[in-house]
Design an enzyme around this catalytic site. Structure first.
Site, PDB file in Angstrom:
ATOM      1  N   CYS A   2       0.795  -1.188   0.000  1.00  0.00           N
ATOM      2  CA  CYS A   2       0.000   0.000   0.000  1.00  0.00           C
ATOM      3  C   CYS A   2       0.857   1.282   0.000  1.00  0.00           C
ATOM      4  O   CYS A   2       0.461   2.271  -0.565  1.00  0.00           O
ATOM      5  CB  CYS A   2      -0.904  -0.044   1.215  1.00  0.00           C
ATOM      6  SG  CYS A   2      -2.183   1.153   1.188  1.00  0.00           S
ATOM      7  N   ARG A  27      -2.437   4.666   5.371  1.00  0.00           N
ATOM      8  CA  ARG A  27      -3.003   3.917   4.257  1.00  0.00           C
ATOM      9  C   ARG A  27      -3.375   2.489   4.653  1.00  0.00           C
ATOM     10  O   ARG A  27      -4.058   1.798   3.919  1.00  0.00           O
ATOM     11  CB  ARG A  27      -2.009   3.895   3.088  1.00  0.00           C
ATOM     12  CG  ARG A  27      -1.722   5.280   2.523  1.00  0.00           C
ATOM     13  CD  ARG A  27      -0.507   5.284   1.620  1.00  0.00           C
ATOM     14  NE  ARG A  27      -0.748   4.568   0.380  1.00  0.00           N
ATOM     15  CZ  ARG A  27      -1.225   5.124  -0.725  1.00  0.00           C
ATOM     16  NH1 ARG A  27      -1.545   6.398  -0.729  1.00  0.00           N
ATOM     17  NH2 ARG A  27      -1.385   4.416  -1.822  1.00  0.00           N
ATOM     18  N   TRP A  74      -0.224  -4.114   2.109  1.00  0.00           N
ATOM     19  CA  TRP A  74      -1.563  -4.559   2.482  1.00  0.00           C
ATOM     20  C   TRP A  74      -1.849  -5.791   1.628  1.00  0.00           C
ATOM     21  O   TRP A  74      -1.895  -5.716   0.409  1.00  0.00           O
ATOM     22  CB  TRP A  74      -2.582  -3.454   2.216  1.00  0.00           C
ATOM     23  CG  TRP A  74      -3.985  -3.754   2.638  1.00  0.00           C
ATOM     24  CD1 TRP A  74      -4.483  -3.790   3.898  1.00  0.00           C
ATOM     25  CD2 TRP A  74      -5.094  -4.036   1.763  1.00  0.00           C
ATOM     26  NE1 TRP A  74      -5.823  -4.072   3.878  1.00  0.00           N
ATOM     27  CE2 TRP A  74      -6.236  -4.235   2.582  1.00  0.00           C
ATOM     28  CE3 TRP A  74      -5.245  -4.136   0.379  1.00  0.00           C
ATOM     29  CZ2 TRP A  74      -7.488  -4.527   2.068  1.00  0.00           C
ATOM     30  CZ3 TRP A  74      -6.496  -4.428  -0.140  1.00  0.00           C
ATOM     31  CH2 TRP A  74      -7.600  -4.618   0.702  1.00  0.00           C
ATOM     32  N   ASN A 100       3.047  -1.564  -5.698  1.00  0.00           N
ATOM     33  CA  ASN A 100       1.627  -1.488  -5.334  1.00  0.00           C
ATOM     34  C   ASN A 100       0.795  -1.876  -6.540  1.00  0.00           C
ATOM     35  O   ASN A 100       1.170  -1.587  -7.676  1.00  0.00           O
ATOM     36  CB  ASN A 100       1.241  -0.063  -4.917  1.00  0.00           C
ATOM     37  CG  ASN A 100       1.755   0.303  -3.555  1.00  0.00           C
ATOM     38  OD1 ASN A 100       2.193  -0.558  -2.805  1.00  0.00           O
ATOM     39  ND2 ASN A 100       1.704   1.583  -3.232  1.00  0.00           N
ATOM     40  N   GLY A 101      -0.363  -2.478  -6.298  1.00  0.00           N
ATOM     41  CA  GLY A 101      -1.241  -2.890  -7.393  1.00  0.00           C
ATOM     42  C   GLY A 101      -1.317  -4.393  -7.492  1.00  0.00           C
ATOM     43  O   GLY A 101      -0.960  -5.124  -6.563  1.00  0.00           O
ATOM     44  N   GLU A 480     -23.750   5.898   6.448  1.00  0.00           N
ATOM     45  CA  GLU A 480     -22.391   6.342   6.758  1.00  0.00           C
ATOM     46  C   GLU A 480     -22.071   6.119   8.232  1.00  0.00           C
ATOM     47  O   GLU A 480     -20.963   5.707   8.581  1.00  0.00           O
ATOM     48  CB  GLU A 480     -22.237   7.814   6.379  1.00  0.00           C
ATOM     49  CG  GLU A 480     -20.900   8.432   6.766  1.00  0.00           C
ATOM     50  CD  GLU A 480     -19.690   7.763   6.125  1.00  0.00           C
ATOM     51  OE1 GLU A 480     -18.559   8.055   6.571  1.00  0.00           O
ATOM     52  OE2 GLU A 480     -19.858   6.940   5.186  1.00  0.00           O
ATOM     53  N   LYS A 484     -18.976   3.761   9.681  1.00  0.00           N
ATOM     54  CA  LYS A 484     -17.951   4.232  10.619  1.00  0.00           C
ATOM     55  C   LYS A 484     -17.847   3.288  11.815  1.00  0.00           C
ATOM     56  O   LYS A 484     -16.752   2.944  12.245  1.00  0.00           O
ATOM     57  CB  LYS A 484     -18.272   5.649  11.115  1.00  0.00           C
ATOM     58  CG  LYS A 484     -18.119   6.737  10.096  1.00  0.00           C
ATOM     59  CD  LYS A 484     -16.672   7.113   9.820  1.00  0.00           C
ATOM     60  CE  LYS A 484     -16.102   6.485   8.586  1.00  0.00           C
ATOM     61  NZ  LYS A 484     -16.696   6.677   7.335  1.00  0.00           N
ATOM     62  N   GLU A 487     -16.281  -0.209  10.744  1.00  0.00           N
ATOM     63  CA  GLU A 487     -14.912  -0.265  10.243  1.00  0.00           C
ATOM     64  C   GLU A 487     -13.876   0.029  11.315  1.00  0.00           C
ATOM     65  O   GLU A 487     -12.727  -0.414  11.189  1.00  0.00           O
ATOM     66  CB  GLU A 487     -14.734   0.661   9.033  1.00  0.00           C
ATOM     67  CG  GLU A 487     -14.803   2.138   9.281  1.00  0.00           C
ATOM     68  CD  GLU A 487     -14.693   2.940   7.987  1.00  0.00           C
ATOM     69  OE1 GLU A 487     -14.053   2.472   7.028  1.00  0.00           O
ATOM     70  OE2 GLU A 487     -15.250   4.053   7.933  1.00  0.00           O
ATOM     71  N   HIS A 503     -40.570  -5.485   7.049  1.00  0.00           N
ATOM     72  CA  HIS A 503     -40.447  -6.450   5.957  1.00  0.00           C
ATOM     73  C   HIS A 503     -39.350  -7.482   6.232  1.00  0.00           C
ATOM     74  O   HIS A 503     -38.769  -8.037   5.294  1.00  0.00           O
ATOM     75  CB  HIS A 503     -40.187  -5.718   4.638  1.00  0.00           C
ATOM     76  CG  HIS A 503     -41.310  -4.832   4.220  1.00  0.00           C
ATOM     77  ND1 HIS A 503     -42.519  -5.314   3.757  1.00  0.00           N
ATOM     78  CD2 HIS A 503     -41.441  -3.486   4.263  1.00  0.00           C
ATOM     79  CE1 HIS A 503     -43.325  -4.304   3.498  1.00  0.00           C
ATOM     80  NE2 HIS A 503     -42.698  -3.177   3.805  1.00  0.00           N
ATOM     81  N   LYS A 601      -6.312   3.000   3.294  1.00  0.00           N
ATOM     82  CA  LYS A 601      -6.877   4.321   3.058  1.00  0.00           C
ATOM     83  C   LYS A 601      -7.233   4.530   1.597  1.00  0.00           C
ATOM     84  O   LYS A 601      -8.311   4.965   1.264  1.00  0.00           O
ATOM     85  CB  LYS A 601      -5.881   5.396   3.511  1.00  0.00           C
ATOM     86  CG  LYS A 601      -6.362   6.834   3.292  1.00  0.00           C
ATOM     87  CD  LYS A 601      -7.587   7.138   4.127  1.00  0.00           C
ATOM     88  CE  LYS A 601      -7.999   8.588   4.036  1.00  0.00           C
ATOM     89  NZ  LYS A 601      -9.262   8.848   4.743  1.00  0.00           N
TER      90      LYS A 601
END
Length: 606
Positions: A2, A27, A74, A100-101, A480, A484, A487, A503, A601
């Site tokens: 990362c 990150r 990561w 990275n990637g 949202e 929060k 996570e 329902h 991140k």
């Protein structure tokens, strides 16, 4: 992925690499490593865990080298462990690579290389890179890298160094961010600007398909064919202290408290005399008047900002809006038509799925408007028009100030479109603009309730399940809030439109389960009160967030009151107590607030 840091110059490389990697810790990562060129070989050290683990293993060791590369990983291919950490070397130990990637065709490349006698020590896709270079390398690292890149499928930001070419670093980029820092007698590379701020403010942002070589006395950039390019560096105006958390215990708390300022910064120069001014869109006026439909696409927190945007734009502009998660947007049979506009939202401007959605939209002939926080990012460069959220660097993995700035900017965009298309009168625009202008102070008022929120967090910390409910824009804000909480505290949190409870979801409401109910939309208040009573009747403990006051407070166990304001813009305010709640619950549970497990991140892989 990362984080990448690299240096070539006159100073000892190791301390600079470690300090740069520390500035990239936001990150998210699960292992770290460094490689430094010494006169007789490459010094390599890498460990699973945080940078502190790596530093303890170094035990004060100081390799005598002024060129090096470092990485925080990561995990994508292979579990987090020492051998899967970067950097990776070739068989001779003469070439070192960080990356990275994702190299999508690494399996076939690895099979080919193994057949040629190469020995692999890790499970990663990255390790094919030094071995491929070993096959090609004849003493010119630039020529070797240019020959290698056409063989790769996927995304990469990579840095390479060779024992045979001391002083020289090579880097390449496709779909993953990479920036270069220009110094005097030294040059730097990194995944993101904060890593470079202590050393230089002159930055070059690499673009897709480019390769660069760094020497202590200069930097050259090339296209994929090896043709040298001309690029001007731009100055970074951030104060380096903006990326430091003191006096707050965590970056996330600092960034929550920065929101009044970041909202004011995002508003600055964009309102005058009750009018919304978006000069960035001056060249888009004709197209936006003729626009028949908007698509909003984003990921995670930015997607939730887009959900709020749908309600605002449809209400104020009377324009149909579709909101889609970027990773799904790419795989629909999109029915884009002439005069459709696609709005992409990304804090970093490098989110892989959002960037791919942008490119797809442009390939299909749509115009793209980007909302991002990072100057020079891929999203900013490739969109037709850009609106910047002036939120400054956001370090914590869980986004807070970037989200509220995104919602604020969407509110300004809504008023701009309403004025442009004549769906609101000038006096209506002025009245709503005045409401927007009050948002920074209203957020500041909510922040003064932090002690009350922290007390309520003690009530939630022992639970493993929590529900968030709301109607209309409150449902978007609730999504949202739930994100929060889960996570950073690892509590399972679900969001539902409150009308959906009957329902099926009511089956999950049991005695004592926490339910956070948002009730800020006055036109839906009666319906929302009915939904609150439904969960209370099943034994739920209900915390309400409302601007109404006593009517809601009488029906719930606890109530956080917002300063009154136009319900259209209360989503900017209502999310703040939810951010504080998630933060204090996570702290009470002993979680790593700024770097939650398994998360990064900037998500630069699909």
């Amino acid at each position: 992925m990362c984080g990448i840091m690299g240096y070539t110059g006159y100073r000892q490389a190791l301390p600079l690499l470690l300090e740069g990697l520390k500035r990239l810790e936001y990150r998210g990562y699960d292992s770290a490593g460094v490689a430094v060129l010494e006169s007789n070989g490459i010094f390599l050290k890498k460990k699973a865990g945080k940078l502190a683990v790596l530093e303890s293993c170094l035990n004060g060791c100081q390799p005598a080298g002024v060129v090096g590369i470092g990485h925080t990983r990561w995990a994508t291919h292979g579990v987090p462990c020492d051998r899967n950490a970067h950097p990776h070397l070739d068989c001779r130990g003469e070439l070192a690579v960080v990356h990275n990637g994702i190299i999508e065709n690494y399996i076939s490349l690895r099979a080919e290389l193994s057949g040629n006698g190469h020995r692999f020590l890790s499970e990663t896709d990255t390790e094919v890179l030094p071995h491929l270079l070993e096959e090609i390398y004849q003493g010119d690292l630039l020529a070797s890298l240019l020959a290698l890149l056409p063989r790769l499928h996927g995304s990469y930001a990579m840095a390479v160094m060779s024992l045979r070419e001391p002083g020289r670093l090579l880097v390449a980029r496709r779909d993953s961010p990479l920036v270069l820092g220009l110094g005097k007698g030294e040059n730097f590379l990194a995944s993101d600007i904060p890593a470079l701020l202590p050393y230089t403010r002159r930055i070059l942002v690499m673009e897709d398909g480019e390769v660069a070589e760094l020497w202590p006395d200069g930097v050259k950039i090339y296209d994929a064919s090896g043709r040298q390019l001309t690029r001007e560096a731009f100055p970074v105006e951030w104060d380096a202290a903006a990326a430091e958390k003191a006096p707050y215990p965590h970056f996330m708390l600092k960034e929550i408290h920065e929101q009044p300022r970041t909202l004011r910064d995002t508003l600055r120069g964009r309102m005058e005399g009750g009018r919304v001014l978006l000069p960035e869109l001056d060249g888009a006026a004709t197209y936006l008047r003729q626009c028949r439909r908007l698509f909003i696409t984003a990921c995670g927190t930015a997607f939730h900002a887009g959900l709020v945007g749908k309600y605002l734009i449809e209400k104020l502009v009377r324009l149909p809006v579709e909101v889609d998660i970027a990773s799904e947007f790419r795989y629909r049979d999109l029915l884009l038509q002439p005069h459709d506009v696609v709005v992409v939202i990304s804090q970093s401007g490098e989110t892989a799925d959002t960037l791919a959605a942008l490119r797809l939209a442009r390939n299909l002939g749509a115009k793209v408007l980007a909302i991002t926080n990072v100057l020079g990012s891929s999203v900013a460069r490739e969109a037709d028009w850009v609106l910047y959220t002036w939120a400054g660097p956001e370090i914590a993995v869980a986004s807070t100030k970037a989200y509220t700035a995104q919602v604020l900017l969407i509110a300004l965009l809504s008023l701009h479109l309403a004025e442009l298309r004549g769906t609101l009168s000038p006096s209506e625009v002025t009245g709503l603009a005045q409401e927007i202008d009050l948002l920074p102070e209203r957020v500041a008022q909510v922040l003064r309730q932090e002690a009350e929120v922290a007390s309520l967090a003690q009530r939630l910390k022992e639970h493993e399940h929590c529900f968030f409910i709301g109607r209309g824009m409150d449902w978007a804000v609730a999504a949202e809030g739930a994100l929060k909480l889960k996570e950073i505290s690892y509590i399972h949190a679900e969001t539902y439109p409150a009308g959906e409870l009957k329902h099926g979801t009511l089956a999950l409401i049991t005695e004592g389960v926490p339910v956070v109910a948002l009730a800020t939309q006055l036109s839906l208040l009666e319906k929302m009160l009915s939904n609150i009573k439904e969960v209370k009747a099943r034994g739920a403990w209900v915390l309400a967030v409302t601007a109404d006051g006593e009517e809601v407070a009488e029906e719930v166990d606890a109530c956080l009151r917002l300063p009154p304001g136009d319900p259209l813009f209360l989503p900017v305010v209502a999310v703040v107590p939810l951010q504080l709640l998630a933060y204090h619950v996570a702290v009470a549970r002993g979680c790593d607030v700024d770097q939650p497990r398994n998360l990064a991140k900037s998500v630069t892989v699909e």
